[in-house]
Design a protein around this motif. Sequence first.
Motif, PDB file in Angstrom:
ATOM      1  N   GLN A   1       0.810  -1.220   0.000  1.00 27.09           N
ATOM      2  CA  GLN A   1       0.000   0.000   0.000  1.00 27.09           C
ATOM      3  C   GLN A   1       0.848   1.278   0.000  1.00 27.09           C
ATOM      4  O   GLN A   1       0.346   2.347  -0.308  1.00 27.09           O
ATOM      5  CB  GLN A   1      -0.938   0.016   1.212  1.00 27.09           C
ATOM      6  CG  GLN A   1      -2.074  -0.992   1.131  1.00 27.09           C
ATOM      7  CD  GLN A   1      -3.009  -0.721  -0.038  1.00 27.09           C
ATOM      8  OE1 GLN A   1      -3.521   0.374  -0.169  1.00 27.09           O
ATOM      9  NE2 GLN A   1      -3.200  -1.697  -0.889  1.00 27.09           N
ATOM     10  N   VAL A   2       2.140   1.144   0.346  1.00 30.40           N
ATOM     11  CA  VAL A   2       2.999   2.341   0.317  1.00 30.40           C
ATOM     12  C   VAL A   2       3.037   2.921  -1.091  1.00 30.40           C
ATOM     13  O   VAL A   2       2.911   4.137  -1.293  1.00 30.40           O
ATOM     14  CB  VAL A   2       4.432   2.002   0.797  1.00 30.40           C
ATOM     15  CG1 VAL A   2       5.388   3.157   0.518  1.00 30.40           C
ATOM     16  CG2 VAL A   2       4.405   1.686   2.282  1.00 30.40           C
ATOM     17  N   SER A   3       3.156   2.007  -2.088  1.00 27.17           N
ATOM     18  CA  SER A   3       3.184   2.526  -3.454  1.00 27.17           C
ATOM     19  C   SER A   3       1.818   3.098  -3.821  1.00 27.17           C
ATOM     20  O   SER A   3       1.726   4.124  -4.510  1.00 27.17           O
ATOM     21  CB  SER A   3       3.607   1.440  -4.445  1.00 27.17           C
ATOM     22  OG  SER A   3       2.724   0.355  -4.344  1.00 27.17           O
ATOM     23  N   ALA A   4       0.737   2.454  -3.343  1.00 26.09           N
ATOM     24  CA  ALA A   4      -0.600   2.992  -3.616  1.00 26.09           C
ATOM     25  C   ALA A   4      -0.769   4.358  -2.956  1.00 26.09           C
ATOM     26  O   ALA A   4      -1.391   5.267  -3.506  1.00 26.09           O
ATOM     27  CB  ALA A   4      -1.662   2.020  -3.108  1.00 26.09           C
ATOM     28  N   LEU A   5      -0.170   4.474  -1.763  1.00 28.62           N
ATOM     29  CA  LEU A   5      -0.251   5.733  -1.018  1.00 28.62           C
ATOM     30  C   LEU A   5       0.448   6.858  -1.790  1.00 28.62           C
ATOM     31  O   LEU A   5      -0.069   7.965  -1.923  1.00 28.62           O
ATOM     32  CB  LEU A   5       0.431   5.530   0.332  1.00 28.62           C
ATOM     33  CG  LEU A   5      -0.129   6.217   1.559  1.00 28.62           C
ATOM     34  CD1 LEU A   5      -1.577   5.875   1.781  1.00 28.62           C
ATOM     35  CD2 LEU A   5       0.685   5.840   2.782  1.00 28.62           C
ATOM     36  N   LEU A   6       1.640   6.529  -2.320  1.00 27.25           N
ATOM     37  CA  LEU A   6       2.380   7.533  -3.093  1.00 27.25           C
ATOM     38  C   LEU A   6       1.636   7.864  -4.386  1.00 27.25           C
ATOM     39  O   LEU A   6       1.556   9.023  -4.795  1.00 27.25           O
ATOM     40  CB  LEU A   6       3.789   7.035  -3.409  1.00 27.25           C
ATOM     41  CG  LEU A   6       4.734   7.002  -2.209  1.00 27.25           C
ATOM     42  CD1 LEU A   6       6.059   6.363  -2.597  1.00 27.25           C
ATOM     43  CD2 LEU A   6       4.988   8.407  -1.681  1.00 27.25           C
ATOM     44  N   GLY A   7       1.082   6.814  -5.008  1.00 20.01           N
ATOM     45  CA  GLY A   7       0.301   7.042  -6.232  1.00 20.01           C
ATOM     46  C   GLY A   7      -0.924   7.885  -5.932  1.00 20.01           C
ATOM     47  O   GLY A   7      -1.237   8.838  -6.658  1.00 20.01           O
ATOM     48  N   GLY A   8      -1.587   7.553  -4.824  1.00 17.39           N
ATOM     49  CA  GLY A   8      -2.792   8.289  -4.436  1.00 17.39           C
ATOM     50  C   GLY A   8      -2.485   9.724  -4.066  1.00 17.39           C
ATOM     51  O   GLY A   8      -3.312  10.626  -4.260  1.00 17.39           O
ATOM     52  N   SER A   9      -1.269   9.947  -3.562  1.00 19.68           N
ATOM     53  CA  SER A   9      -0.928  11.309  -3.157  1.00 19.68           C
ATOM     54  C   SER A   9      -0.896  12.251  -4.363  1.00 19.68           C
ATOM     55  O   SER A   9      -1.120  13.444  -4.238  1.00 19.68           O
ATOM     56  CB  SER A   9       0.424  11.337  -2.436  1.00 19.68           C
ATOM     57  OG  SER A   9       1.467  11.169  -3.366  1.00 19.68           O
ATOM     58  N   VAL A  10      -0.646  11.692  -5.546  1.00 18.72           N
ATOM     59  CA  VAL A  10      -0.648  12.521  -6.765  1.00 18.72           C
ATOM     60  C   VAL A  10      -2.012  13.192  -6.908  1.00 18.72           C
ATOM     61  O   VAL A  10      -2.110  14.399  -7.130  1.00 18.72           O
ATOM     62  CB  VAL A  10      -0.338  11.644  -8.005  1.00 18.72           C
ATOM     63  CG1 VAL A  10      -0.568  12.419  -9.282  1.00 18.72           C
ATOM     64  CG2 VAL A  10       1.087  11.139  -7.944  1.00 18.72           C
ATOM     65  N   VAL A  11      -3.056  12.379  -6.750  1.00 19.16           N
ATOM     66  CA  VAL A  11      -4.414  12.911  -6.903  1.00 19.16           C
ATOM     67  C   VAL A  11      -4.797  13.764  -5.691  1.00 19.16           C
ATOM     68  O   VAL A  11      -5.287  14.887  -5.833  1.00 19.16           O
ATOM     69  CB  VAL A  11      -5.410  11.740  -7.072  1.00 19.16           C
ATOM     70  CG1 VAL A  11      -6.839  12.259  -7.118  1.00 19.16           C
ATOM     71  CG2 VAL A  11      -5.091  10.964  -8.321  1.00 19.16           C
ATOM     72  N   THR A  12      -4.549  13.229  -4.496  1.00 17.76           N
ATOM     73  CA  THR A  12      -4.978  13.929  -3.282  1.00 17.76           C
ATOM     74  C   THR A  12      -4.286  15.280  -3.146  1.00 17.76           C
ATOM     75  O   THR A  12      -4.915  16.275  -2.801  1.00 17.76           O
ATOM     76  CB  THR A  12      -4.692  13.052  -2.044  1.00 17.76           C
ATOM     77  OG1 THR A  12      -5.262  11.772  -2.294  1.00 17.76           O
ATOM     78  CG2 THR A  12      -5.305  13.634  -0.794  1.00 17.76           C
ATOM     79  N   GLU A  13      -2.993  15.313  -3.435  1.00 12.68           N
ATOM     80  CA  GLU A  13      -2.275  16.596  -3.337  1.00 12.68           C
ATOM     81  C   GLU A  13      -2.805  17.600  -4.350  1.00 12.68           C
ATOM     82  O   GLU A  13      -2.814  18.796  -4.097  1.00 12.68           O
ATOM     83  CB  GLU A  13      -0.773  16.378  -3.558  1.00 12.68           C
ATOM     84  CG  GLU A  13      -0.099  15.741  -2.361  1.00 12.68           C
ATOM     85  CD  GLU A  13       1.355  15.368  -2.613  1.00 12.68           C
ATOM     86  OE1 GLU A  13       1.955  14.759  -1.725  1.00 12.68           O
ATOM     87  OE2 GLU A  13       1.874  15.668  -3.701  1.00 12.68           O
ATOM     88  N   THR A  14      -3.230  17.090  -5.497  1.00 12.09           N
ATOM     89  CA  THR A  14      -3.770  18.004  -6.507  1.00 12.09           C
ATOM     90  C   THR A  14      -5.124  18.546  -6.066  1.00 12.09           C
ATOM     91  O   THR A  14      -5.380  19.741  -6.134  1.00 12.09           O
ATOM     92  CB  THR A  14      -3.875  17.285  -7.867  1.00 12.09           C
ATOM     93  OG1 THR A  14      -2.582  16.788  -8.193  1.00 12.09           O
ATOM     94  CG2 THR A  14      -4.331  18.226  -8.960  1.00 12.09           C
ATOM     95  N   VAL A  15      -5.984  17.647  -5.575  1.00 15.18           N
ATOM     96  CA  VAL A  15      -7.312  18.100  -5.131  1.00 15.18           C
ATOM     97  C   VAL A  15      -7.181  19.085  -3.967  1.00 15.18           C
ATOM     98  O   VAL A  15      -7.807  20.143  -3.965  1.00 15.18           O
ATOM     99  CB  VAL A  15      -8.194  16.895  -4.714  1.00 15.18           C
ATOM    100  CG1 VAL A  15      -9.467  17.367  -4.025  1.00 15.18           C
ATOM    101  CG2 VAL A  15      -8.542  16.058  -5.927  1.00 15.18           C
ATOM    102  N   PHE A  16      -6.354  18.762  -3.000  1.00 14.35           N
ATOM    103  CA  PHE A  16      -6.266  19.596  -1.797  1.00 14.35           C
ATOM    104  C   PHE A  16      -5.169  20.666  -1.897  1.00 14.35           C
ATOM    105  O   PHE A  16      -4.839  21.304  -0.895  1.00 14.35           O
ATOM    106  CB  PHE A  16      -6.044  18.720  -0.560  1.00 14.35           C
ATOM    107  CG  PHE A  16      -7.272  17.957  -0.177  1.00 14.35           C
ATOM    108  CD1 PHE A  16      -8.250  18.535   0.635  1.00 14.35           C
ATOM    109  CD2 PHE A  16      -7.482  16.670  -0.639  1.00 14.35           C
ATOM    110  CE1 PHE A  16      -9.398  17.842   0.970  1.00 14.35           C
ATOM    111  CE2 PHE A  16      -8.619  15.971  -0.314  1.00 14.35           C
ATOM    112  CZ  PHE A  16      -9.593  16.550   0.490  1.00 14.35           C
ATOM    113  N   ALA A  17      -4.638  20.850  -3.085  1.00 10.99           N
ATOM    114  CA  ALA A  17      -3.641  21.899  -3.327  1.00 10.99           C
ATOM    115  C   ALA A  17      -2.484  21.835  -2.335  1.00 10.99           C
ATOM    116  O   ALA A  17      -2.090  22.836  -1.747  1.00 10.99           O
ATOM    117  CB  ALA A  17      -4.294  23.282  -3.298  1.00 10.99           C
ATOM    118  N   MET A  18      -1.943  20.642  -2.120  1.00 13.06           N
ATOM    119  CA  MET A  18      -0.797  20.487  -1.224  1.00 13.06           C
ATOM    120  C   MET A  18       0.484  20.459  -2.062  1.00 13.06           C
ATOM    121  O   MET A  18       0.568  19.728  -3.039  1.00 13.06           O
ATOM    122  CB  MET A  18      -0.915  19.184  -0.432  1.00 13.06           C
ATOM    123  CG  MET A  18      -2.173  19.135   0.419  1.00 13.06           C
ATOM    124  SD  MET A  18      -2.377  17.521   1.165  1.00 13.06           S
ATOM    125  CE  MET A  18      -1.153  17.615   2.479  1.00 13.06           C
TER     126      MET A  18
END
Lengths: 317, 552
Positions: free
Chosen positions: A249-266
């Motif tokens: 899930q670490v890789s999924a977490l990093l992959g997911g951060s691409v989307v989440t950081e974009t949505v939440f402007a991080m």
Amino acid sequence: MWRYIIQRLLALVPVVLIVSIAAFAFIHFLPGDPVIALIGPEAGTATPETIAARKRDLGLDRPLPVQYLDWLGSAVRGDLGQSAVTKQKITEALQDRFPVTLHLAVASFLVAISIALPTGIISAYKRNGPLDRVLTVLALTGVAMPSFWLGILLILLFAVQLQWLPPSGFVSITTDPIDCLRHLILPAISLGMVQAAVIMRQVRSSLLEVLREDYVRTARAKGLSERVVTLKHGLRNALLPVVTVVGIQVSALLGGSVVTETVFAMPGMGRYAVDAIFIRDYPVVQAVVLVTALVVVLANLLTDLSYAFLDPRIQYS
Amino acid sequence: MTTEREPNYWRRTLRRRTVLRGGLMGAAALPAYLLVGCGDDDDGGGGFNGGTTPGGSSASPSASKMPTGGTLTALVASDPTSVDPHFGQGGGDHAFFWMIHDNLVNYNKKGELDASISLAEKWEQPDPTTITMKLRSGVTFHDGTPFNAAAVKFNIERAQSEKSAAKAQMLAITKVETISETELKLTLNKPNAAILTLLGDRGGAIVSPAAVQKYGDNLGRNPVGTGKFVFKEWAQSDHFLVTKNPNYWGKDAAGTALPYLDQIRINFVPDATVQLANLEAGTADLVGLAAGDVERFEKNEKFQVQQSPIGGGWSGTYANQALKPIDDVRLRRAIGRAIDRAAILKAVQFGRGRAGIGPIAVGTWAFNDQLKGLDFDLAEAKKELAASGYPNGTKIEMITINTSFYQQHSELWKEMLSKIGIELQVVPLATAELTNRTFVLKNVPMQLAGFSLRADPDGTISETLRSDGFYNPGHLPNEKLDSLIDKARETYVQNERKTYYDQIQQIAIDQVYDWYVFYGYSYAAAPKNVLNLGEYFGGETKPRYANLAKKA
């Protein structure tokens, strides 16, 4: 043990090399003239000399293998080059951005674990009962739900309607821990929920399997309460496959951060990659892919090493 | 070039009443559509908006007393590529460097060159290829170094250097001579009505020569100008912050020192829904709106919505007239007649904008709604097709941008053209590949995208219609058209230029150089305590944050 670690670390070298070649090749074989893409809409007014100068400037007039080896040589020395667009040093940029992604990853991981463990255990403990069914449906919903959609829903509810939390942005824990938490809650839930669902299903199935083992029957026969049997005898033995899933899930977490950081402007690493891809900022994309690959392979190594702590029977040689 | 009424045209001092409206340009608050030829450097050329107003003050038309102080938080989707006006690359950069830098010549929101907001307080044209300028005195850069003629010479030469994005714009200037500390003489290679307008764009933005020495290529992250705001910090992907320049030279009509705000913070929020959520949650003061969101904010009494005074270029389809089957002008006309522009405008832009006629956008001085456009007429379309080399219809490839907006727009094209037996094969692509295929490789007959407004009509016309124009992929020789384009650029009288542009546009429409579907507007929403929002869209539709004020 140390020998094993060194062997594993050495085995990482070809993996990272292959990833670096793939990252380099992928971005260079994308359709379109890279320089025209970088110059962008202004290509129409750029003179041929300007285009040639940009090409020289970026080193794109050299043969691909030369460009790759040059890049790799610098990367090994810790110099990932500079952004083709902003001219900012990538290593410096990553120093700012990696902690942001780390904040998000740790918070999401905590959200995932704190939801997945209790619900997984309850689900296994009350297997096939109504509670188990409800939790299963919720978990499947969690897996199926895109994190960006959940993110937007959370923003509309908690930031726009209730105005409890800020809709977007990032504050470091070292700057203001409370504000940091306020900014992290929504993205961490949005990213952590998907992970929670996957981990919860793994906890449930793994625990169910263990609870059928002979030693569990023995424990029950000794008169231990079901709670002690499940948590003390069952859970620890059920954790091994769960840890494997968590590692993945670490890789999924990093992959997911691409989307989440974009949505939440991080301003994290995932967003750095997205922005760079949109403007075809080659050196940045290559660097982020390389660093992400390193993090994932190291996380997998740590996962493997953690087995020995969970199960003393496992010996590394 | 000299009119009968003005026999001494070249000797006169140009006065405000003679100011010609300059071109307008740019795409600002992120309309849903994305225009391919949009760059940044909306350059173009411009009406010789020669003009002089008494130097000194009145940088804002606001007559009433504006409150001062406060921080304005605006949201944009992405970082600028650089805040170096000369070396940056992005269409979104202007909004950032205009807060920090002044231009040698500037234009107001109507697109008129206006000395009261320019670093040159006066300019004259003794002959068609010479411009003399008197510079504002007592102005200093944010680093304390003086602004003078030597700094201007340094800047123009920098804007002409190899790596400059403004190089093509500034090549018309062949010599810059400093006459004194505050006097300057520019020599042009030939008469060029666009050049003063271009000085209001990247090429005429003035950076501190001392800062260039200090920061070199890194000036883009350490900008130093003479503008209303001083650069404070830029946290990539997070925020951009500027603070008030306490020594700014300008005052508004009421005598209040500019700028009004203490700080402007621009946060980078990529997702449009999240931008709007921030506005509604009260964590942002200003957000660009897509046409589809305008009504919602217009109806909300907590907010105000501002529409750009002019359209941001044309949205439509490029034609490569050198490629089969659309090398057949009758087929191009048949396509033009089969496209219902009003229906597309309604479907994709919620009716906000204007159906297209020619390449010059609505609201600009060269726009003419009396031109005979290719109006929707299915019967006429079928007649044209029957007379073409493809009486039974044909298949044509059309590439477009890979966004939902263009997917919807291209579906409408597909549907409309199917009614006359033309089968469109739509291929969505990323913009870089789109530009590459259409304008570099030139291997695709049609591209649905658009062209954003340029500072002067010459930009739009030269780039899309001249036989050597980058955005005219067919490059078919057309001496008459080229000659008209050159005359329009070399003529300084706006009415004469407009006559040329009418002729040029009519040729473009009749020969169907491209299909002009609509002109869209830009929109911004802000809570009601944000003031002077009417000054937000500059004379090129790009954001001018430095003009805004905020009530506590």
